[in-house]
Scaffold this active site. Structure first.
Site: not given
Length: 328
Positions: A122, A124, A132, A197, A207, A219, A235, A250, A276, A315
């Site tokens: 990406c 971004c 992006c 996404k 971010r 976005r 998609e 996501k 996140s 994570y």
């Protein structure tokens, strides 16, 4: 005489831990996990992300040490995000040979030959505006962005990335990258597409970690509306037709219905991204003593497997690897 009432004795299969383990339908394995890493330029730096306790931005000179900890736990797949010192209008740091992800990839591969490195593809993190793609007239220019994303993918493959993971949500991003990889001789490099996404509020802590907050607008013109379900299949279908090898959904937790839809409709590996915000909420509640972190994390990650995910980007991967070892 009392009338006999027939009913099922479902509790027979829950009578002990051994019994419950025997009939368990879904299992978490350390091999299911992909661990996200944020790599900085510079030296001797390890910054904890304020909104993500236990997650760090790590400088290049410390990245091998960080990977070794994860590798020794049995995690053999990582996804790399770069945090460059300098940004520009077109995100050129994403596709130069000396880019942060490219440098990190070469370093890690020199030490861990069998580790799978997935490169987030990406712009971004590298653009001064935080979007992006390329900006024309205050909007992201889809087709101009594809050319730079394709260059980024090729440069990442040249550096040694095993898998390319485009997260930009430009129309045609999979076929543009597939053609570029093939033309450069990387026909065997798979694409792990961020096929579905959503424009989600769950991305806030990321971010902070990737320093990728848009400097204007949002976005929503290229990421999906959280209210839409059928659009997700459109998609995903496009990406399958264009040559994707994996399909990412996501976020994961609030979109388990979408994970199941994608699993039911396509026979490619499905990847759930435990994002996140999902991580930060659990950490905050755990730090306040409101939940049992281990039990909650294992439950929610199992829900992603139950929904149909083959792999999970999380994570929590290192924590889970420790817990699984303790259980076994």
């Amino acid at each position: 005489m009392e009338k006999h009432v027939d009913f099922k004795r479902h509790r027979r299969l829950r009578s002990s831990n051994a019994m419950r383990t025997m009939v368990r339908e879904n299992h978490l394995r350390v091999e299911d996990f992909i661990y996200p890493m944020f790599v900085l330029e510079g030296k001797n730096t390890k910054n904890e992300v304020s909104s993500m306790p236990g997650v760090y931005q790590v400088s290049l000179d410390l990245v091998v040490e960080e990977v070794r900890e994860m590798y020794d736990l049995g995690i053999k797949s990582i996804i790399l995000f770069g945090v460059p010192n300098e940004k520009d209008e077109i995100g050129s740091g994403a596709f130069v040979e000396t880019g942060i992800v490219q440098e990190a990839t070469r370093l890690i591969k020199s030490e861990f030959h069998d580790l799978l490195i997935i490169a987030d593809t990406c712009l971004c993190e590298y653009t001064s505006h935080g979007h992006c793609g390329v900006i024309h007239d205050h909007d992201v220019d889809n087709d101009a962005s594809l050319k730079l994303l394709a260059r980024t993918a090729v440069s990442q493959a040249q550096a040694g990335a095993d898998i390319i993971a485009p997260s930009n949500m430009m129309d045609g991003f999979v076929i543009a990258i597939r053609q570029a990889l093939d033309e450069a001789g990387f026909t065997n490099i798979p694409i792990m597409s961020y096929a579905v996404k959503y424009a989600s509020a769950f991305y806030g802590p990321f971010r902070d970690a990737a320093d990728s907050t848009p400097q204007f607008g949002d976005r929503k013109t290229y990421q999906m509306d959280p209210a839409n379900r059928l659009e997700a299949l459109r998609e995903a279908e496009s990406d399958v037709q264009e040559g994707a090898d994996f399909l990412i959904v996501k976020p994961a937790l609030s979109y388990l219905d979408i994970v199941r839809d994608v699993r039911n409709n396509y026979n490619l590996p499905v990847v759930a991204y435990n994002v996140s915000g999902e991580y930060a909420m659990v950490k905050a509640a755990a730090q306040n003593g409101w939940i049992n972190e281990r039990e909650l994390v294992m439950e929610k990650l199992t829900s992603m497997k139950r929904a149909g995910a083959d792999l999970i980007i999380s994570y929590f991967a290192k924590d889970v690897a420790v817990w699984l070892k303790e259980t076994n």
